[in-house]
Design an enzyme around this catalytic site. Structure first.
Site, PDB file in Angstrom:
ATOM      1  NE  ARG A  18      -0.373  -0.026   5.008  1.00  0.00           N
ATOM      2  CZ  ARG A  18      -0.927  -0.245   6.196  1.00  0.00           C
ATOM      3  NH1 ARG A  18      -2.202  -0.582   6.271  1.00  0.00           N
ATOM      4  NH2 ARG A  18      -0.197  -0.128   7.295  1.00  0.00           N
ATOM      5  CG  ASP A  39       4.045  -4.874   2.727  1.00  0.00           C
ATOM      6  OD1 ASP A  39       3.932  -5.026   3.967  1.00  0.00           O
ATOM      7  OD2 ASP A  39       3.976  -3.767   2.172  1.00  0.00           O
ATOM      8  CE1 TYR A 161      10.587   7.524   8.648  1.00  0.00           C
ATOM      9  CE2 TYR A 161      10.691   9.876   8.148  1.00  0.00           C
ATOM     10  CZ  TYR A 161      10.429   8.578   7.756  1.00  0.00           C
ATOM     11  OH  TYR A 161       9.993   8.323   6.473  1.00  0.00           O
ATOM     12  CB  THR A 198       0.706   7.484   2.513  1.00  0.00           C
ATOM     13  OG1 THR A 198       1.800   7.877   3.367  1.00  0.00           O
ATOM     14  CG2 THR A 198       1.082   7.748   1.056  1.00  0.00           C
TER      15      THR A 198
END
Length: 267
Positions: A18, A39, A161, A198
């Site tokens: 996705r 995935d 991150y 997203t």
């Protein structure tokens, strides 16, 4: 100008069930490449592969835990077996956990280190072993890593991150040098995506609100747009088109670079 035609090429895209990964896999297929969707999300991954196959190219799905060496070896073997080759490798799988530095959780940080850094490093390892002379297909190829605009700017709440995505950039450059010096016939580049709405992007806005940096997710998004000369968030197609370009012969003399696809946010 060389038209972007990837007919006859075979691609493995991680985190492709996705979001950005699915968009990248679909764009590669639209350019003619056969695609393996990799995935942890089996049901969604199979569905994405089925949708891609409707475009007329070969597509498959393989379960992949990017943190695991054996899982990587099996995914690469499945790609070559299913598609008949392996020329394009996209390290897209990644996770994001927001926190102020004073509140960093060791487990959350460790998870990002494992997926974003080790997962990318292992992906490069197995792509090199397969693509270099003597490898399973052994015909050279292209590796494209997905870093982030957060590797180029100082944005609050995402230190962990940002650190992992900065590491992806460094991995890219060292990998390009090794591949060239050792005659692997593999180009290695990365892109720095800007914020895209997203599921991960929406979560990021919510997380930054939760740690007290913004009054609402909408305010967090507005702050990003305000820092972006293009005046908007990114779209999956923006990132996917950059991947297709770097995978193509139009980028044949490009290796070891980080390509900003961020609307100017990181300049």
């Amino acid at each position: 100008m060389i038209a972007i035609d990837l007919t006859g090429k075979n691609a493995l895209v991680t985190g492709a069930a996705r979001g950005l990964g699915a968009a990248m896999a679909s764009a590669l297929a639209d350019a003619g490449a056969s695609v393996m969707v990799a995935d942890l999300l089996d049901e969604e991954g199979r569905h994405t592969a089925e949708q891609i196959s409707k475009s007329g190219v070969a597509a498959g799905f393989v379960h992949l835990d990017v943190r695991d060496d054996a899982s990587w070896a099996a995914a690469v073997a499945a790609t070559v077996d299913t598609l008949g080759g392996y020329d394009i490798h996209v390290n897209n799988a990644g996770i994001e956990n927001s926190a102020l530095l004073a509140d960093i959780d060791a487990d959350a940080l460790g998870a990002m280190l494992a997926v974003n850094i080790m997962g990318t490093a292992l992906g490069i390892k197995h792509a090199f072993r397969a693509m270099r002379p003597g490898g399973l297909p052994g015909g050279g190829g292209v590796v494209i890593n997905i870093s982030s605009v957060s590797a180029t700017i100082a944005f609050p709440g995402i230190a962990g991150y940002s650190a992992t995505k900065s590491a992806v950039d460094r991995l890219t450059r060292v990998a390009a040098m090794e591949a060239g010096k050792l005659g692997y016939g593999v180009r290695v580049n990365c892109i720095y995506p800007g914020l895209v709405p997203t599921a991960m992007g929406v979560k990021l806005a919510a997380d930054l609100t939760a740690v007290g940096l913004f009054d609402s997710p909408e305010a967090a998004v507005d702050a990003v747009v305000a820092q972006t000369p293009a005046g908007r968030l990114g779209e999956p197609a923006d990132m996917a088109d950059a991947v297709v370009f770097l995978a193509s012969d139009a980028a044949r003399f490009i290796t070891g670079i980080g390509l900003p696809v961020d609307g100017g946010m990181g300049m």
